[in-house]
Write a protein that holds these residues in place. Structure first.
Motif, PDB file in Angstrom:
ATOM      1  N   GLU A   1       0.366  -1.227  -0.320  1.00 50.50           N
ATOM      2  CA  GLU A   1      -0.254   0.245  -0.170  1.00 50.50           C
ATOM      3  C   GLU A   1       0.768   1.047   0.070  1.00 50.50           C
ATOM      4  OE1 GLU A   1      -2.165   0.030   3.275  1.00 50.50           O
ATOM      5  OE2 GLU A   1      -3.287  -2.075   2.922  1.00 50.50           O
ATOM      6  N   GLN A   2       2.489   0.839  -0.201  1.00 49.28           N
ATOM      7  CA  GLN A   2       2.994   2.192   0.397  1.00 49.28           C
ATOM      8  C   GLN A   2       3.663   2.437  -1.041  1.00 49.28           C
ATOM      9  OE1 GLN A   2       3.487   3.916   2.896  1.00 49.28           O
ATOM     10  NE2 GLN A   2       1.907   1.632   3.769  1.00 49.28           N
ATOM     11  N   GLU A   3       3.827   4.142  -1.819  1.00 49.58           N
ATOM     12  CA  GLU A   3       3.980   4.351  -2.643  1.00 49.58           C
ATOM     13  C   GLU A   3       5.511   4.338  -3.246  1.00 49.58           C
ATOM     14  OE1 GLU A   3       2.969   7.658  -3.729  1.00 49.58           O
ATOM     15  OE2 GLU A   3       0.846   8.079  -3.294  1.00 49.58           O
ATOM     16  N   ASP A   4       6.054   4.354  -2.362  1.00 48.59           N
ATOM     17  CA  ASP A   4       8.064   4.196  -1.962  1.00 48.59           C
ATOM     18  C   ASP A   4       8.530   2.932  -1.785  1.00 48.59           C
ATOM     19  OD1 ASP A   4       7.543   6.694  -3.284  1.00 48.59           O
ATOM     20  OD2 ASP A   4       7.623   7.164  -1.157  1.00 48.59           O
ATOM     21  N   ASP A   5       9.334   2.672  -2.350  1.00 47.88           N
ATOM     22  CA  ASP A   5      10.528   1.376  -2.015  1.00 47.88           C
ATOM     23  C   ASP A   5      11.265   1.423  -0.889  1.00 47.88           C
ATOM     24  OD1 ASP A   5       9.878  -0.116  -3.838  1.00 47.88           O
ATOM     25  OD2 ASP A   5      11.465   0.383  -4.814  1.00 47.88           O
ATOM     26  N   GLY A   6      11.483   1.224   0.272  1.00 42.58           N
ATOM     27  CA  GLY A   6      12.291   1.660   1.397  1.00 42.58           C
ATOM     28  C   GLY A   6      12.461   0.539   2.204  1.00 42.58           C
ATOM     29  N   GLN A   7      12.535   0.967   3.702  1.00 46.78           N
ATOM     30  CA  GLN A   7      13.110  -0.105   4.433  1.00 46.78           C
ATOM     31  C   GLN A   7      11.248  -0.352   5.503  1.00 46.78           C
ATOM     32  OE1 GLN A   7      16.772   0.072   6.350  1.00 46.78           O
ATOM     33  NE2 GLN A   7      16.749  -1.765   5.157  1.00 46.78           N
TER      34      GLN A   7
END
Length: 342
Positions: free
Chosen positions: A90-96
């Motif tokens: 559900e999050q737009e960006d890659d990341g931790q």
């Protein structure tokens, strides 16, 4: 299928009689492939049935089926991984990401456990831990985690009390256990609860609380939430204590006399527990549906007693909620101040 849609589930015994199973569940059905799941329930004598799931993939081109069986532990791990992956999707960006529902700490009694598990899993990653160590002040990090977990624990406790009252649970031992685990509910006037309950021959109090100001002890007596607190006399047009409340008040009078005599210089086996003209609070009944006139009547009856106060479980809940709101507001204000000064 919508999560609120009712589901019909037919669980029936297999021909062998050793297990039960449910209907085949279609996960995917296209022109090329069909994926199904068949739930199996394995009975155990001393515990609930164990769930296993057989997954069947059939290639419609060559007709070759491929089967795989997941046991109960496999399914639990798979469910957790799916929930985590869906949350991140559900999050737009890659990341931790730390994946837990911090926004629902007030409605999930296990939210603190989820938070601890998520944080522990993240810190187990050496790359994530080294990044935190390089870019975040350890004291700030520790304070932030401590405050968040503490507020989560308080919210969880308030939710537990709300649910007990809403579900009509009336056994005294339920609320005895809750109060022993959450003595903060009685406010900042007290430091903590003592593990001591015996104060004299035949006298066992529900809670001994240490006063923040004096270090002396007061008594809390817990009664059932389904008992009447006060009643109205139509003949004389006045409110009066119910039988159950009057009995609790009399019981507290005896406890107060005993505690004053026995602990003026400390209890014989616990010299650190002292009491001098102690006070008592009786928690009994509900007041969530009372009119203002009845609440005023309780206040009036209390004001004419010396050394003993009667409160309802709804008033205790309101006291907890107010304290939680204050702590949350203070934490939010501190975060804002730190953000402005950064």
């Amino acid at each position: 299928m919508d999560q609120d849609e009712p589901v019909f589930f037919d669980r029936r015994p297999a021909s062998s009689g050793a297990v039960s199973y449910g209907e085949r569940m279609i996960i995917r059905d296209t022109t090329r492939v069909r994926i199904e799941a068949i739930p199996y329930f394995i009975p155990h004598k001393n515990s609930a049935a164990e769930l296993s799931m057989k997954l069947i993939r059939t290639d419609k081109v060559d007709g070759e089926p491929c089967e795989m069986t997941l046991n109960a532990n496999d399914l639990k791990v798979f469910k957790r991984h799916i929930a985590q992956a869906l949350a991140v999707s559900e999050q737009e960006d890659d990341g931790q990401y730390l994946v837990f529902r911090a926004d629902q700490l007030d409605t999930q009694t296990s939210a603190s456990d989820d938070a601890v598990r998520a944080i522990g899993g993240a810190l187990d990653s050496r790359r994530f831990a080294s990044r935190v160590a390089r870019h975040v002040d350890p004291v700030t990090l520790a304070n932030a985690f401590s405050a968040t977990v503490r507020i989560g624990e308080l919210r969880s406790a308030v939710t537990e009390l709300q649910e007990n009252l809403r579900e009509g649970r009336a056994r005294e031992d339920i609320y005895q256990s809750w109060c022993e685990r959450h003595s903060w509910a009685f406010g900042n006037a007290y430091v903590a609860r003592d593990d001591q309950r015996f104060i004299g021959i035949g006298d066992h109090v529900d809670l001994l609380m240490e006063s923040t100001a004096s270090g002396l002890r007061d008594i809390y007596e817990l009664k059932r939430p389904d008992k009447a607190v006060i009643l109205y006399d139509d003949t004389h047009k006045n409110w009066y204590w119910s039988t159950h409340t009057a009995q609790a008040i009399g019981q507290c009078h005896r406890y107060l006399d005993t505690l004053h005599r026995a602990a003026q210089h400390g209890l014989p086996d616990r010299p650190e527990i002292t009491a001098y003209h102690p006070r008592a609070v009786v928690v009994i009944g509900r007041s969530h549906e009372w009119e203002k006139s009845k609440l005023h009547a309780l206040h009036g009856l209390n004001s004419r007693m010396h050394g003993i106060t009667v409160m309802t479980y709804d008033q205790l809940l309101a006291q907890c909620t107010a304290l939680l709101d204050q702590i949350s507001s203070d934490e939010a204000a501190q975060e804002t101040t730190e953000g402005l000064s950064a």
